[in-house]
Enzyme design. Structure first.
Site, PDB file in Angstrom:
ATOM      1  N   SER A 113      -4.414  -6.625  -1.158  1.00  0.00           N
ATOM      2  CA  SER A 113      -3.896  -6.882   0.225  1.00  0.00           C
ATOM      3  C   SER A 113      -5.187  -7.805   0.715  1.00  0.00           C
ATOM      4  CB  SER A 113      -3.941  -5.796   0.823  1.00  0.00           C
ATOM      5  OG  SER A 113      -3.232  -6.142   2.121  1.00  0.00           O
ATOM      6  N   HIS A 114      -5.599  -7.205   1.987  1.00  0.00           N
ATOM      7  CA  HIS A 114      -6.415  -8.081   2.582  1.00  0.00           C
ATOM      8  C   HIS A 114      -8.134  -7.904   2.171  1.00  0.00           C
ATOM      9  CE1 HIS A 114      -6.213  -3.887   3.886  1.00  0.00           C
ATOM     10  NE2 HIS A 114      -7.469  -4.173   4.420  1.00  0.00           N
ATOM     11  N   ASP A 277      -2.132 -12.054   5.669  1.00  0.00           N
ATOM     12  CA  ASP A 277      -3.350 -11.551   4.938  1.00  0.00           C
ATOM     13  C   ASP A 277      -3.066 -11.980   3.483  1.00  0.00           C
ATOM     14  OD1 ASP A 277      -1.017  -9.750   4.165  1.00  0.00           O
ATOM     15  OD2 ASP A 277      -2.295  -8.222   3.765  1.00  0.00           O
ATOM     16  N   ASP A 279      -1.857 -10.903   0.683  1.00  0.00           N
ATOM     17  CA  ASP A 279      -0.642 -10.732  -0.248  1.00  0.00           C
ATOM     18  C   ASP A 279       0.459 -11.164   0.612  1.00  0.00           C
ATOM     19  OD1 ASP A 279      -1.128  -8.459   1.256  1.00  0.00           O
ATOM     20  OD2 ASP A 279       0.224  -7.208  -0.044  1.00  0.00           O
ATOM     21  N   ASP A 281       1.880  -9.442   3.351  1.00  0.00           N
ATOM     22  CA  ASP A 281       2.688  -8.726   4.142  1.00  0.00           C
ATOM     23  C   ASP A 281       2.158  -8.526   5.588  1.00  0.00           C
ATOM     24  OD1 ASP A 281       0.360  -7.241   3.455  1.00  0.00           O
ATOM     25  OD2 ASP A 281       1.517  -5.810   2.353  1.00  0.00           O
ATOM     26  N   ARG A 282       0.796  -8.866   5.941  1.00  0.00           N
ATOM     27  CA  ARG A 282       0.408  -8.610   7.148  1.00  0.00           C
ATOM     28  C   ARG A 282       0.699  -9.724   8.112  1.00  0.00           C
ATOM     29  NH1 ARG A 282      -4.768  -4.582   7.436  1.00  0.00           N
ATOM     30  NH2 ARG A 282      -4.037  -3.291   5.834  1.00  0.00           N
ATOM     31  N   LYS A 376       6.396  -4.656   4.226  1.00  0.00           N
ATOM     32  CA  LYS A 376       6.112  -5.360   5.430  1.00  0.00           C
ATOM     33  C   LYS A 376       6.002  -7.017   5.069  1.00  0.00           C
ATOM     34  CE  LYS A 376       1.305  -4.399   5.559  1.00  0.00           C
ATOM     35  NZ  LYS A 376       0.974  -2.890   4.668  1.00  0.00           N
TER      36      LYS A 376
HETATM   37  C1  VG1 Z   1      -4.338   0.386   5.600  1.00  0.00           C
HETATM   38  C2  VG1 Z   1      -3.486   0.298   6.992  1.00  0.00           C
HETATM   39  C3  VG1 Z   1      -2.012   0.833   6.579  1.00  0.00           C
HETATM   40  C4  VG1 Z   1      -1.511  -0.192   5.563  1.00  0.00           C
HETATM   41  C5  VG1 Z   1      -2.256  -0.102   4.204  1.00  0.00           C
HETATM   42  C6  VG1 Z   1      -1.964  -1.046   3.507  1.00  0.00           C
HETATM   43  O1  VG1 Z   1      -4.353   1.600   4.913  1.00  0.00           O
HETATM   44  O2  VG1 Z   1      -4.323   1.254   7.882  1.00  0.00           O
HETATM   45  O3  VG1 Z   1      -1.397   0.843   7.773  1.00  0.00           O
HETATM   46  O4  VG1 Z   1      -0.136   0.470   5.315  1.00  0.00           O
HETATM   47  O5  VG1 Z   1      -3.591  -0.407   4.669  1.00  0.00           O
HETATM   48  O6  VG1 Z   1      -1.845  -2.393   4.045  1.00  0.00           O
HETATM   49  P1  VG1 Z   1      -5.593   2.701   5.215  1.00  0.00           P
HETATM   50  O7  VG1 Z   1      -5.127   3.926   4.763  1.00  0.00           O
HETATM   51  O8  VG1 Z   1      -6.841   2.033   4.634  1.00  0.00           O
HETATM   52  O9  VG1 Z   1      -5.785   3.091   6.805  1.00  0.00           O
HETATM   53  V1  VG1 Z   1      -2.024  -3.823   2.811  1.00  0.00           V
HETATM   54  O10 VG1 Z   1      -1.706  -5.104   3.922  1.00  0.00           O
HETATM   55  O11 VG1 Z   1      -1.825  -3.333   1.599  1.00  0.00           O
HETATM   56  O12 VG1 Z   1      -0.978  -4.139   2.187  1.00  0.00           O
HETATM   57 CO    CO Z   2      -1.272  -6.832   2.756  1.00  0.00          CO
END
Ligand code: VG1
Ligand code: CO
Length: 541
Positions: A113-114, A277, A279, A281-282, A376
């Site tokens: 992800s990010h 972000d 990937d 999804d954000r 998302k």
């Molecule tokens: C974080 C965020 C959560 C989100 C997760 C995956 O998790 O707080 O809301 O679903 O990242 O996002 P955590 O457990 O670190 O708070 V991402 O954009 O994979 O895809």
């Molecule tokens: Co992401």
């Protein structure tokens, strides 16, 4: 085909967190590490045998090696077809869509992800099930259990596919289809949103700025925003995906998307600013001179989504993760539809989406999405905003002001304390949890604690329970203080402190001053600084 059975031993640290297995690249590069985790998936998810698997990732360093290994292992484990994104690229929502569209039995989404990328950055794997959603807790627990007793993995190293060319490669009983994931995704967006209206809105002189942060959405944004909708090419920036995301941190928030924020705060800022972000999804949404917090974005979209063709029938329901501010609850109440509160992590929305109980959902961590896929979706949120602006004739600040005047404003901030020792993080959590029962009924100035607990959730669709999902101190409808431990960090432990204060009297404060008193109260009750010896959070969003 020449399947080899390679002996191996388990690793003890392959428990998937909030969004799959996320580790430093270095850890994934250990011999047998990736292979073990993939084999654990193939061993658990028996419907994959003889069926279709989708594979794609955000293009970060190690994506290509991981895909080559996954293809060889998929063939050896009896999967009959793999669909791969061209160049190994698929945004997370596009992968979810492709799984649904092609009726695949699952998908491997390769992303952290990010989190930063590159040889010193992070890598990750999410397993998505048929229907396009992330594996639920029961399945990830099974995968973890299976990884702990693994003794061999199966691989066919004769499988060699050029993933930079679209087409089908056929082997004995196995085939790989390389597809350009952009087409299918763009078509889906076109079905949901009024592209003509957005095109006309842009043509009328409204400008946008979209920052792909050198991550996976660059090509998607170019295709949809520039080629199809007519935005200026120069207004989609950092649009070439790089293996290390240009050395940056592809997290669309006020800290890591600074350039975009500065641009939107300047004189003559465009009508809409957005970023996504790693990937895809954000999303982050800004208007000229105004940041729309993710919780507000969810609420505002919920209030206006019926303006978009794909949602003309209105909303069935709304959901938000527990730490997300309660702005969406007020919209749902006005619309007369249910609002669900789920644990953090998109997978908890999937049953509600599958069951038709909700249409839109979101998280405070810059995540918004709808029933169109089971992840998302960053670009979806951007297009939804564009459609709402075009259809309503309102500017972002006008829409926000009108929303707050009607529903009140939920001021919200998240404070992240990163890289704490596991012991220190647990000490803070344990101390607060022990003190929660005594807080109920206590009064602090104008705020009275009405509820203090460790959030637990029972899934209304399958009855499964999720416990210990975060500590919350609730002051009626007025305010909340929430504390939870991150499930996506890869180093030490991260604690997140969430502050929410609902105001109807003052709608024009800046969030830090609106939340100053609550922040002081949070330190008094939680003692994050006192117990960790830190002077303040590492990141404020
Ligand atoms: C974080 C965020 C959560 C989100 C997760 C995956 O998790 O707080 O809301 O679903 O990242 O996002 P955590 O457990 O670190 O708070 V991402 O954009 O994979 O895809
Ligand atoms: Co992401």
């Amino acid at each position: 085909m020449s399947v080899e059975e390679i002996p191996t031993q388990p690793f003890s640290d392959q428990k998937p967190g909030t969004a799959g297995l996320r580790k430093q690249v270095r850890i994934f590069q250990q011999p047998r590490y990736l292979e073990n985790f993939l084999q654990a998936i193939f061993d658990c998810v028996t419907p994959l045998k003889g069926s279709t698997l989708v594979i794609g990732g955000d293009g970060r360093f190690y994506n290509r090696q991981a895909i080559a290994t996954a293809l060889s292992m998929a063939a050896a484990n009896g999967i009959s077809r793999v669909i791969v994104g061209l160049g190994g690229l698929l945004s997370t929502p596009a992968a979810s869509h492709l799984i649904r569209l092609r009726g695949a039995s699952g998908g491997l989404v390769l992303t952290a992800s990010h989190n930063p990328a590159g040889p010193d950055g992070d890598f990750g794997i999410k397993f998505n099930v048929a229907g396009g959603g992330q594996a639920g807790e029961a399945l990830t627990d099974q995968i973890f259990a299976s990884s702990l007793k693994i003794s061999r993995y199966l691989i066919d190293t004769s499988i060699n596919v050029d993933i930079d060319r679209c087409g089908i490669s056929t082997f004995d009983g196995f085939s790989v289809e390389v597809v350009d994931g952009l087409d299918d995704y763009a078509r889906l967006m076109q079905d949901l949103f009024d592209f003509d209206a957005i095109r006309a809105w842009l043509k009328a002189g409204n400008r946008i700025r979209y920052d792909a942060l050198h991550a996976v959405t660059g090509p998607y944004a170019r295709r949809i925003l520039v080629d199809q909708l007519g935005a200026a090419a120069a207004d989609v920036v950092n649009a070439v995906p790089l293996e290390d995301f240009g050395g940056g941190h592809p997290d669309p928030n006020l800290v890591y998307a600074r350039e975009l924020v500065d641009h939107m705060m300047a004189e003559d800022a465009p009508a809409l600013g957005a970023a996504s972000d790693g990937d895809g999804d954000r999303n982050m949404i800004l208007g000229p001179g105004l940041f729309i917090s993710p919780g507000d974005s969810l609420a505002m979209l919920a209030a206006h989504l019926h303006r978009c063709p794909g949602y003309r029938g209105g909303l069935r329901g709304v959901a938000r993760s527990m730490p997300t501010c309660r702005a969406a609850d007020r919209v749902a109440a006005t619309l007369g539809v249910p609002c669900h509160e789920t644990p953090t992590g998109w997978k908890f929305f999937c049953n509600l989406l599958d069951d038709g109980q909700i249409t839109i959902c979101g998280e405070e961590s810059f995540g918004t999405g709808s029933s169109h896929v089971r992840e998302k979706d960053g670009l979806w949120a951007v297009l939804a905003w564009l459609n709402v602006l075009a259809a309503s004739g309102l500017t972002v600040p006008e829409l926000a002001q009108a929303h707050w005047a009607r529903f009140g404003r939920h001021y919200f901030m998240r404070h992240d304390y990163e890289d704490l020792s596991l012991e220190a993080a647990d000490a803070v959590m344990n101390a607060l949890e022990a003190g929660l029962p005594a807080l109920v009924g206590q009064r602090f100035d104008a705020l009275t604690v009405t509820l203090a607990d460790n959030f637990a959730y029972t899934d209304p669709v399958d009855g499964s329970h999720a416990q210990r999902q975060g500590l919350r101190i609730v002051f009626g409808d007025d305010a909340r203080i929430v504390l939870r431990k991150s499930g996506t960090g890869t180093q030490g432990a991260t604690l997140r402190l969430y502050l929410e204060h609902w105001r109807q009297d003052r709608l024009d404060l800046d969030p830090p001053s609106a939340l100053a008193a609550l922040e002081t109260l949070a330190e008094q009750l939680v003692g994050l600084k006192r117990l960790t010896g830190r002077s303040g959070p590492d990141i404020v969003t």
